[in-house]
Structures are given as structure tokens and as C-alpha cells.
Motif scaffolding. Structure first.
Motif, PDB file in Angstrom:
ATOM      1  N   LEU A 140      -1.020   7.134   4.871  1.00 20.16           N
ATOM      2  CA  LEU A 140      -0.348   6.799   3.621  1.00 20.16           C
ATOM      3  C   LEU A 140      -1.371   6.582   2.510  1.00 20.16           C
ATOM      4  CD1 LEU A 140       2.445   4.425   4.972  1.00 20.16           C
ATOM      5  CD2 LEU A 140       2.453   6.906   4.704  1.00 20.16           C
ATOM      6  N   PRO A 141      -0.987   6.773   1.255  1.00 15.38           N
ATOM      7  CA  PRO A 141      -1.945   6.674   0.142  1.00 15.38           C
ATOM      8  C   PRO A 141      -2.460   5.251  -0.038  1.00 15.38           C
ATOM      9  CG  PRO A 141       0.294   6.830  -0.698  1.00 15.38           C
ATOM     10  CD  PRO A 141       0.385   7.094   0.780  1.00 15.38           C
ATOM     11  N   THR A 142      -3.699   5.137  -0.513  1.00 11.94           N
ATOM     12  CA  THR A 142      -4.291   3.807  -0.725  1.00 11.94           C
ATOM     13  C   THR A 142      -3.562   3.039  -1.825  1.00 11.94           C
ATOM     14  OG1 THR A 142      -5.890   4.808  -2.255  1.00 11.94           O
ATOM     15  CG2 THR A 142      -6.572   4.541   0.049  1.00 11.94           C
ATOM     16  N   THR A 143      -2.882   3.747  -2.727  1.00 15.35           N
ATOM     17  CA  THR A 143      -2.144   3.066  -3.792  1.00 15.35           C
ATOM     18  C   THR A 143      -1.018   2.191  -3.243  1.00 15.35           C
ATOM     19  OG1 THR A 143      -0.760   5.058  -4.030  1.00 15.35           O
ATOM     20  CG2 THR A 143      -2.646   4.820  -5.527  1.00 15.35           C
ATOM     21  N   LEU A 144      -0.565   2.504  -2.016  1.00 13.18           N
ATOM     22  CA  LEU A 144       0.485   1.693  -1.396  1.00 13.18           C
ATOM     23  C   LEU A 144       0.050   0.240  -1.269  1.00 13.18           C
ATOM     24  CD1 LEU A 144       3.158   1.353   0.213  1.00 13.18           C
ATOM     25  CD2 LEU A 144       1.872   2.037   2.256  1.00 13.18           C
ATOM     26  N   TYR A 145      -1.239   0.027  -0.983  1.00 11.83           N
ATOM     27  CA  TYR A 145      -1.741  -1.311  -0.698  1.00 11.83           C
ATOM     28  C   TYR A 145      -2.098  -2.095  -1.960  1.00 11.83           C
ATOM     29  CZ  TYR A 145      -1.982   0.871   3.876  1.00 11.83           C
ATOM     30  OH  TYR A 145      -1.659   1.536   5.037  1.00 11.83           O
ATOM     31  N   THR A 146      -1.803  -1.516  -3.115  1.00 12.64           N
ATOM     32  CA  THR A 146      -1.978  -2.257  -4.377  1.00 12.64           C
ATOM     33  C   THR A 146      -0.688  -2.237  -5.194  1.00 12.64           C
ATOM     34  OG1 THR A 146      -2.852  -0.251  -5.423  1.00 12.64           O
ATOM     35  CG2 THR A 146      -4.459  -1.817  -4.515  1.00 12.64           C
ATOM     36  N   CYS A 147       0.440  -2.000  -4.492  1.00  9.98           N
ATOM     37  CA  CYS A 147       1.742  -1.902  -5.167  1.00  9.98           C
ATOM     38  C   CYS A 147       2.287  -3.309  -5.432  1.00  9.98           C
ATOM     39  CB  CYS A 147       2.710  -1.091  -4.315  1.00  9.98           C
ATOM     40  SG  CYS A 147       4.320  -0.853  -5.080  1.00  9.98           S
ATOM     41  N   LYS A 148       2.300  -3.727  -6.678  1.00  8.55           N
ATOM     42  CA  LYS A 148       2.697  -5.086  -7.032  1.00  8.55           C
ATOM     43  C   LYS A 148       4.203  -5.312  -6.899  1.00  8.55           C
ATOM     44  CE  LYS A 148      -1.150  -5.810 -10.229  1.00  8.55           C
ATOM     45  NZ  LYS A 148      -1.550  -6.160 -11.625  1.00  8.55           N
ATOM     46  N   SER A 149       4.990  -4.229  -6.940  1.00 10.59           N
ATOM     47  CA  SER A 149       6.446  -4.381  -6.884  1.00 10.59           C
ATOM     48  C   SER A 149       6.986  -4.433  -5.451  1.00 10.59           C
ATOM     49  CB  SER A 149       7.124  -3.221  -7.627  1.00 10.59           C
ATOM     50  OG  SER A 149       6.776  -1.977  -7.025  1.00 10.59           O
ATOM     51  N   LEU A 150       6.173  -4.035  -4.466  1.00  8.61           N
ATOM     52  CA  LEU A 150       6.647  -3.870  -3.094  1.00  8.61           C
ATOM     53  C   LEU A 150       7.047  -5.210  -2.475  1.00  8.61           C
ATOM     54  CD1 LEU A 150       7.045  -1.579  -1.016  1.00  8.61           C
ATOM     55  CD2 LEU A 150       4.788  -2.155  -0.087  1.00  8.61           C
ATOM     56  N   VAL A 151       8.307  -5.284  -2.029  1.00  9.94           N
ATOM     57  CA  VAL A 151       8.845  -6.503  -1.400  1.00  9.94           C
ATOM     58  C   VAL A 151       9.038  -6.294   0.102  1.00  9.94           C
ATOM     59  CG1 VAL A 151      10.800  -8.120  -1.348  1.00  9.94           C
ATOM     60  CG2 VAL A 151      10.001  -7.188  -3.539  1.00  9.94           C
ATOM     61  N   THR A 152       9.437  -5.089   0.496  1.00 11.99           N
ATOM     62  CA  THR A 152       9.695  -4.782   1.903  1.00 11.99           C
ATOM     63  C   THR A 152       8.954  -3.519   2.315  1.00 11.99           C
ATOM     64  OG1 THR A 152      11.907  -5.787   1.820  1.00 11.99           O
ATOM     65  CG2 THR A 152      11.483  -4.239   3.602  1.00 11.99           C
ATOM     66  N   LEU A 153       8.189  -3.603   3.401  1.00 13.38           N
ATOM     67  CA  LEU A 153       7.451  -2.452   3.919  1.00 13.38           C
ATOM     68  C   LEU A 153       7.710  -2.344   5.423  1.00 13.38           C
ATOM     69  CD1 LEU A 153       5.408  -0.143   3.643  1.00 13.38           C
ATOM     70  CD2 LEU A 153       3.566  -1.823   3.983  1.00 13.38           C
ATOM     71  N   LYS A 154       8.279  -1.198   5.843  1.00 15.13           N
ATOM     72  CA  LYS A 154       8.562  -0.966   7.256  1.00 15.13           C
ATOM     73  C   LYS A 154       7.967   0.375   7.668  1.00 15.13           C
ATOM     74  CE  LYS A 154      12.886  -3.628   7.145  1.00 15.13           C
ATOM     75  NZ  LYS A 154      14.347  -3.610   7.425  1.00 15.13           N
ATOM     76  N   LEU A 155       7.004   0.330   8.588  1.00 15.67           N
ATOM     77  CA  LEU A 155       6.334   1.537   9.069  1.00 15.67           C
ATOM     78  C   LEU A 155       6.530   1.632  10.578  1.00 15.67           C
ATOM     79  CD1 LEU A 155       2.975   1.172   7.086  1.00 15.67           C
ATOM     80  CD2 LEU A 155       5.064   2.366   6.387  1.00 15.67           C
TER      81      LEU A 155
END
Length: 503
Positions: A140-155
Motif C-alpha cells: 500500500l502507498p506510504t501516503t496511507l500512513y500519513t492520512c489525517k482523516s482516516l478513522v477506520t483501517l481494515k487490512l
């Protein structure tokens, strides 16, 4: 109504479409020109590849016309997402869910789609990539880990989690990592150590995930569920979660050790383990009110270290005890002794065999009845398979010795062969009467509360049950089925049955 009238027609239609599955919303594009591009303004998107694609690989390479249709359908879906997601006109993608089961989808495409969602301030992201044939994991892109809006992450499954040294997920409250692979051991630890508002965490490990140790030290965490499979090489895990309320542990790892430091607010626990960490796990949750314990595959012998230990569950009110091909009477008896305030007991041995010699054990325990049976147990439920000696002995023991029991539920079998009996019991004097009744008389008494047709069906359970139906005092015969499907044979069978039954 004032709020609704403030919407334009298109905005109202998009709002309505947002409650439909993405596939259904897309089909509305053919209705008229007004509807053609409305679905592209949806804030929530879900793409689910047909799980039937597994069939293609289960047949060992042979491919039928149906298989070719499935492949073509999957290819169309991949092209559709690849073409339309970059053009999606919603300024914010609140939710993106991708469920992909086959190798036609490239990891690079998944990376691109996630990056688009992140650029649109995604709040909920769920990705499950599980190609049946061997294919490299999706990075997954590195930008995912600096996403300020992300509340729920399921991988889930074939995802490579590579957490950069510098990252920030300030809004993340729900994190589920199920059978993924980590770029290195530090990736998981960095992720867990820098989610400062995390409330719900699921970590399910798999073989070869590149992790040996991990620590969950999260003050804000309310729910924790982790699973370590039997072949996982795990050395140690540490849990320090002062706000935790729900805890689920499935630990079948090889020689892993656990260190649980602080869970003072814990309310409910589910434990399933091979046995080597059971003592530490139970010692750390002695103050819970609800406990579920699952014992698999004859691992009951691993629990012998508990017997004689002074572990008391002073606050425990609800106990669910589940076994799978295991003999666990001693462990269950120990739990009853250690739970003086137990109010509700559920025993589930639906998946156990009948090769267990337990009758003598429970008969011997009559002289030493656990305190909870004498003073607090109010409901008892047995989910059995009809052949379990252990379940029958336990049910008899509970019914004979529980002085405060109000409700007993016995559910035997599954599906169409399932028989469920629920009976409200009177206290004190009636319990004395019940304890003086023989097993057969008690079973006949229970059957008298069921329809005659159901009582008759119990005759197939075992030899003991074969003729109990003939001792039922209340009989009811209904030939409704003969009327709905009239035939000479159905009427004849009904008459013969009643004549034979009443002899």
C-alpha cells in the motif's frame, strides 16, 4: 422536512443512492441523462469480487464455459474500477471497501486505488486481497500512513504492511490487521505505538508474517482481539491497556509467553488457547463478569496446572464453556468451584464425540457441590449433539443440585434435527422434587411440554430416548399435512402411526 427542502434534486438523489450497494447504485445510470453520472458522486464505495472465482482453481486447471463467464465478469470489474475510480467526482470518499479473491487484480492497481482514496480524505478503508494462486502481496502507498482523516483501517490477507519511520494517523480509532505480512518486525510495533486515540484493535497473525514479539501499550484501547496460529513463531507479547473493556485471545503459538500488566476495567473475555499460557491469561482476568472459554482438540490435559491453584473469579456472573473433541469435566468443575457468584452457565459440546467416560466423575462430585449451584446459578443452557455423555451427565448434575435455578434450556442436534427444550423452573421445593426424580421420568416430564410430533422425533437420539415418547401423558395428533398434500398413502401412514403409537 426543512433540511430536506434545502437539498437540490441531485443532492437528494445522491443521498438516497448512498444507502444502496455500489453495484445497485451504478445500475441506475441507465435510467436517464440526469442519473447517468450521479453514482460517481457517491461518498461510499464498495467493490466485491465474486467469491465463485475460487472454483476455477479448485478444478485443477480445467475450465468450463461457466468458468470463462466468471473470469470475464471479474475482468470487467477490474477495468471498471481502474477506469472510473480516478474520475470519481465526490470531493470526499468517506469509505472505500475492496474485496478481491483472484489473481486478475494486480497489486499495483490496489496501490493506486488506495492512493486515490487517501487523496480524497478517506475515513474508512477496508482492503481484502486474497488471490487463490500464489501472487506477491499488495504494497500500500506510504501516503496511507500519513492520512489525517482516516478513522477506520481494515487490512486482510495478502497485504504487505510497511510502516515508514515517520508517520501520523491522528484520527485512527479502529485498526484490524488479519493475516497480513509485515515488512519487518518494527513495522507492526511502530504502528501500534503511535496510534494515540485507538479504541478497537484486531491482530490476527499468520505463518511467515515476519513478527516474533509485539507489545500492545495503548491507554485509549477499549477492545482488543488477537490470534496467534499454531505454526507462528512467537516469543513474547505484552499487553498494557488500562482502559480495555473487551478482550479476546486465541493463542495457539509455539512456545509464546504472555505478559499482561494492567486491565482494571475489563468486563468481558473470550479465551481459546492450546494451554501453555492459560494460567497467566486467567490470572489476569479474575475480576471479569463475563468469561467464554473454548477448549479445542483434547487440550484439556494442558490445563491440569490450574487444579489446586487459588484462582477465584469473585465477580464472574456469566460463563460460556465450549469444547471441541475434548474431555473437560475436571476443568469445568474447577471453574464452577472458582466462581461463587455465577448466575448463568452455558455449556456447548455440539462438536464433541461420544467416546467419553464421564458418568462416574459427575456422580462422585455430588458430595461436593460448588457454591454457585447452591446459592446463585439461575440459568443453565446446554447445546449438545445428542451423543455426548459429558453433556448429559452435566445437565443431570446441574438440575439435581442447583437450588436457585430458574431456567434450563437444552438444545440437542443441529438444523432440521434440532430439538430445543426451555423450561421455567420453580425454586426450592420444586427443585427438591426434581432431584428425587429418576433420569427417565425427568426426561418424560420435559417432553410433555413439547408437541407430540417433536417428542416422537427424539426417539432417534439414542437407545435411552427410543421409547420415552410412549410415556408422554399428553398427546396431540394433527393431520393438517395430509389435507395440504392429500393422498391415500399419507392418510394410511397417519392412521397406522396413531394406531401403533397408542398400543
Amino acid at each position: 422536512m426543512d433540511k430536506i427542502t434545502g437539498f437540490s434534486d441531485d443532492e437528494l438523489l445522491v443521498k438516497i443512492l448512498s444507502f444502496l450497494p455500489t453495484k445497485a447504485a451504478v445500475t441506475t445510470s441507465i435510467l436517464s441523462k440526469q442519473w447517468k453520472f450521479l453514482w460517481m458522486r457517491l461518498p461510499k464505495l464498495e467493490y466485491h469480487d465474486d467469491i465463485k472465482i475460487y472454483i476455477l482453481y479448485m478444478r485443477g486447471g480445467s475450465r468450463s464455459r461457466t468458468d470463462s463467464i466468471l473470469l470475464e465478469k471479474s475482468q470487467r470489474m477490474w477495468r471498471f474500477i481502474d477506469r472510473n475510480l480516478p474520475l470519481h467526482s465526490s470531493p470526499v470518499i468517506e469509505s472505500l471497501r475492496l474485496t478481491i479473491y483472484n489473481e486478475l487484480f494486480q497489486p499495483e492497481s490496489i496501490n493506486l486505488w488506495v492512493e486515490i482514496a487517501v487523496s480524497r480524505c478517506v475515513k474508512e478503508l477496508s482492503v481484502r486481497f486474497s488471490p487463490f494462486k500464489g501472487k506477491r502481496d499488495a504494497l500500500l502507498p506510504t501516503t496511507l500512513y500519513t492520512c489525517k482523516s482516516l478513522v477506520t483501517l481494515k487490512l486482510r490477507e495478502n497485504i504487505l504492511v510497511d510502516v515508514p519511520h515517520v508517520f501520523c494517523l491522528p484520527s485512527l480509532k479502529t485498526l484490524h490487521l488479519s493475516h497480513v505480512t509485515y515488512a519487518d518486525e518494527e513495522s507492526l510495533q511502530r504502528l501500534l505505538s503511535n496510534c494515540f486515540v485507538l479504541e478497537d484493535l484486531v491482530v490476527e497473525r499468520r505463518v511467515g508474517d515476519n513478527v516474533r514479539n509485539f507489545a500492545v501499550i495503548i491507554p485509549s484501547l477499549l477492545s482488543l482481539s488477537f490470534e496467534i496460529l499454531g505454526q507462528c513463531s512467537s516469543e513474547e507479547y505484552v499487553i498494557h491497556t488500562p482502559s480495555l473493556k473487551y478482550f479476546k485471545a486465541r493463542d495457539f503459538g509455539e512456545c509464546s509467553t504472555c505478559l499482561i500488566l494492567n486491565m482494571p476495567k475489563l468486563e468481558e473475555v473470550f479465551v481459546s488457547t492450546a494451554g501453555h499460557n492459560i494460567k497467566k491469561l486467567l490470572e489476569s482476568v479474575t475480576y471479569v463478569k463475563r468469561l467464554s472459554l473454548f477448549i479445542p482438540d483434547n487440550n484439556a490435559e494442558a490445563f491440569t496446572a490450574l487444579y489446586g491453584d487459588v484462582i477465584v473469579f469473585n465477580q464472574l456472573e456469566h460463563l460460556t464453556f465450549i469444547i471441541w473433541e475434548a474431555y473437560c469435566s475436571k476443568l469445568l468443575y474447577w471453574l464452577l468451584i472458582a466462581s461463587p457468584k455465577l448466575r448463568n452457565l452455558e455449556f456447548n459440546d455440539q462438536f464433541s464425540s461420544d467416546g467419553m467416560d464421564t458418568l462416574v466423575f459427575w456422580e462422585q462430585m455430588i458430595t461436593s457441590v460448588p457454591q454457585c449451584l447452591l446459592s446463585s446459578l439461575q440459568t443453565f443452557k446446554w447445546l449438545g449433539n445428542g451423543d455426548s455423555i459429558e453433556g448429559k451427565d452435566l445437565a443431570t448434575f446441574i438440575l439435581r443440585n442447583s437450588c436457585q435455578l430458574k431456567t434450563a434450556t437444552i438444545s440437542i442436534g443441529q438444523g432440521q434435527n434440532k430439538l430445543e427444550i426451555e423450561k421455567e423452573l420453580l425454586l426450592h421445593q420444586n427443585m427438591d422434587k426434581i432431584s428425587g426424580i429418576s433420569d427417565d421420568v425427568l426426561l418424560v416430564k420435559i417432553l410433555s411440554f413439547r408437541p407430540t410430533k417433536v417428542a416422537v422425533s427424539t426417539s432417534v437420539l439414542s437407545k435411552q430416548w427410543k421409547y420415552l415418547r410412549k410415556r408422554v401423558l399428553k398427546l396431540e395428533y394433527d393431520d393438517t399435512e395430509c389435507k395440504t398434500k392429500p393422498s391415500k398413502s399419507s392418510h394410511k401412514r397417519f392412521r397406522c402411526f396413531v394406531k401403533r403409537f397408542c398400543k
